[in-house]
Design an enzyme around this catalytic site. Structure first.
Site, PDB file in Angstrom:
ATOM      1  N   CYS A 111       0.872  -1.280   0.048  1.00 16.92           N
ATOM      2  CA  CYS A 111      -0.311  -0.019   0.275  1.00 16.92           C
ATOM      3  C   CYS A 111       0.768   1.101   0.165  1.00 16.92           C
ATOM      4  CB  CYS A 111      -0.543   0.126   1.523  1.00 16.92           C
ATOM      5  SG  CYS A 111      -2.290   1.034   1.197  1.00 16.92           S
ATOM      6  N   HIS A 214      -3.558  -5.499  -0.205  1.00 13.56           N
ATOM      7  CA  HIS A 214      -2.949  -5.746   1.271  1.00 13.56           C
ATOM      8  C   HIS A 214      -3.285  -7.175   1.902  1.00 13.56           C
ATOM      9  CE1 HIS A 214      -2.713  -1.991   4.157  1.00 13.56           C
ATOM     10  NE2 HIS A 214      -3.208  -1.483   2.903  1.00 13.56           N
ATOM     11  N   GLU A 216      -0.895  -9.085   3.201  1.00 16.77           N
ATOM     12  CA  GLU A 216      -0.954  -8.897   4.823  1.00 16.77           C
ATOM     13  C   GLU A 216      -2.093 -10.476   5.410  1.00 16.77           C
ATOM     14  OE1 GLU A 216      -1.587  -5.588   5.319  1.00 16.77           O
ATOM     15  OE2 GLU A 216      -0.858  -6.599   4.057  1.00 16.77           O
TER      16      GLU A 216
END
Length: 237
Positions: A111, A214, A216
């Site tokens: 990001c 994102h 993650e």
């Protein structure tokens, strides 16, 4: 084979909210997604005092997003709808990113981390996507961040395409800025249907990728493959 130590940049907040004193912040899933695939997360606070020693310890770097924007002065623009500026954080991230770019250790920009990577390489940013009506997607999605919200197209013959092995994937989206002019030695590896750059990669570095979403959160198989490949490469350096 030893587990790689992965530096993860922290966000910074002034006093208020969590504490009456200034504090650092990092979401749970940045740390645990690294651990899930065999890495040891190592949060990085914002000081250059021991940066050389810290760099030597690390096997990989994740530059995270956060509640702030990069100062437009750093890419030759005037302030225009950029939000909170955190220069101490940005200067630290620039310094540690440059060290990794001059090494064979992997860099993963997530990001705001993708945007930082582009600026370090001499690129510029769109300061507020909604200022241009040509961009039709809600890049600050209204649904929860642990859900996908739109598709991105992955460019053929890129490292990202080789890792994910798909031409189109769905991603989550939580940003109001994006890459504009691409930096030196960078190439676009993914974009959304409205033309926003969704991923970049370095043409000379062995593993240097920035994504605007994102991964993650590990929502999709593509997210998992990307994180897994990053950790795998960090084990080799």
């Amino acid at each position: 084979m030893k587990k790689p130590i992965i530096g993860i940049t922290l966000d910074y907040e002034e006093k208020g909210g969590y504490s009456k004193f200034p504090w650092y912040a990092l979401r749970h899933n940045y740390l645990h997604s690294v651990e899930k695939f065999g890495g040891i997360p190592f949060p990085l606070f914002h000081t250059k005092k021991n940066i050389n020693q810290i760099f030597e310890v690390l096997d990989g770097l994740i530059i995270t997003g956060g509640n702030f924007d990069i100062d437009p002065k750093l890419y030759g623009k005037k302030l225009n709808n950029s939000r909170i500026i955190k220069n101490t954080r940005t200067q630290f991230e620039i310094s540690i990113c440059k060290k990794f770019l001059n090494s064979n250790k992997p860099i993963f920009g997530i990001c705001g981390g993708e945007q930082l990577l582009n600026v370090v390489c001499g690129g510029t940013l769109i300061q507020h996507i909604q200022d241009n009506k040509l961009y039709s997607i809600q890049h600050e999605q209204p649904n929860p961040r642990d859900e996908t919200s739109h598709q991105v197209k992955i460019v053929p013959n890129t490292k990202l395409r080789k890792i994910i092995k798909k031409s189109i994937i769905k991603v989550n989206s939580a940003h109001h800025q994006a890459v504009d002019k691409i930096g030196k030695k960078l190439s676009i590896s993914s974009y959304s249907s409205d033309g926003i750059v969704e991923a970049i990669e370095h043409t000379d570095h062995n593993w240097c990728i920035g994504v605007q979403w994102h991964p993650e959160f590990l929502i999709t198989l593509g997210d998992q493959l990307l994180m897994k490949n990053f950790i795998k490469y960090a084990k080799l350096v």
